[in-house]
Enzyme design. Sequence first.
Site, PDB file in Angstrom:
ATOM      1  N   GLU A  42     -10.891   1.070  -2.331  1.00 14.43           N
ATOM      2  CA  GLU A  42      -9.742   0.271  -1.892  1.00 14.43           C
ATOM      3  C   GLU A  42      -8.431   0.922  -2.303  1.00 14.43           C
ATOM      4  O   GLU A  42      -8.417   1.905  -3.064  1.00 14.43           O
ATOM      5  CB  GLU A  42      -9.882  -1.151  -2.450  1.00 14.43           C
ATOM      6  CG  GLU A  42     -11.138  -1.829  -1.899  1.00 14.43           C
ATOM      7  CD  GLU A  42     -11.335  -3.260  -2.364  1.00 14.43           C
ATOM      8  OE1 GLU A  42     -10.627  -3.709  -3.298  1.00 14.43           O
ATOM      9  OE2 GLU A  42     -12.210  -3.934  -1.787  1.00 14.43           O
ATOM     10  N   GLU A  53     -19.759   3.028   3.676  1.00  8.74           N
ATOM     11  CA  GLU A  53     -20.527   3.791   4.665  1.00  8.74           C
ATOM     12  C   GLU A  53     -19.834   5.104   5.051  1.00  8.74           C
ATOM     13  O   GLU A  53     -20.489   6.163   5.074  1.00  8.74           O
ATOM     14  CB  GLU A  53     -20.808   2.923   5.899  1.00  8.74           C
ATOM     15  CG  GLU A  53     -21.765   1.761   5.622  1.00  8.74           C
ATOM     16  CD  GLU A  53     -21.079   0.488   5.143  1.00  8.74           C
ATOM     17  OE1 GLU A  53     -19.961   0.567   4.605  1.00  8.74           O
ATOM     18  OE2 GLU A  53     -21.672  -0.587   5.304  1.00  8.74           O
ATOM     19  N   CYS A  84     -20.101  -3.478   8.286  1.00 14.89           N
ATOM     20  CA  CYS A  84     -19.102  -4.137   9.142  1.00 14.89           C
ATOM     21  C   CYS A  84     -19.115  -3.491  10.533  1.00 14.89           C
ATOM     22  O   CYS A  84     -19.741  -2.448  10.746  1.00 14.89           O
ATOM     23  CB  CYS A  84     -17.714  -4.044   8.505  1.00 14.89           C
ATOM     24  SG  CYS A  84     -16.937  -2.420   8.657  1.00 14.89           S
TER      25      CYS A  84
END
Length: 130
Positions: A42, A53, A84
């Site tokens: 992040e 991923e 996601c």
Amino acid sequence: MRDLIEAAKAARTMAHAPYSRFRVGAAMRDEQGRVHAGCNIENASYPQGWCAEPSAISGLIMAGGTRITEVAVMGNGDALCTPCGGCRQKIREFARGDVKIHCCTETGELIRTFTLDELLPASFGPENLA
Ligand code: THU
């Protein structure tokens, strides 16, 4: 499958997730059987962060891998953590529809295995541009 899950679990411990506190580990097997793992990273400028991923895919590509043949992913706790939508498409670039995606708890227990086709049906991929 166990080596893949253990690699994802180890990668998850390296997550940089001070904002969401949601730590993700992912591991990808390449066409040579080698395992490449990554974590989410992040950023204080929130949209600049990225998922576990693509971290793993980056390792696979940098090692000379060309195809993803199996995937493992895990988030926090026992809740199902599937890749996601964006990550499904990123996996799609290097994987066939029958590639298995193992979703695990943070301790490495298998919750459920999906195929990429199940998670990303009727997908758009490199063949569409051929
Ligand atoms: N995240 C992943 O790493 N992979 C996914 O497929 C789902 C979401 C990360 C992004 C962010 O750092 C955190 O989980 C919360 O969304």
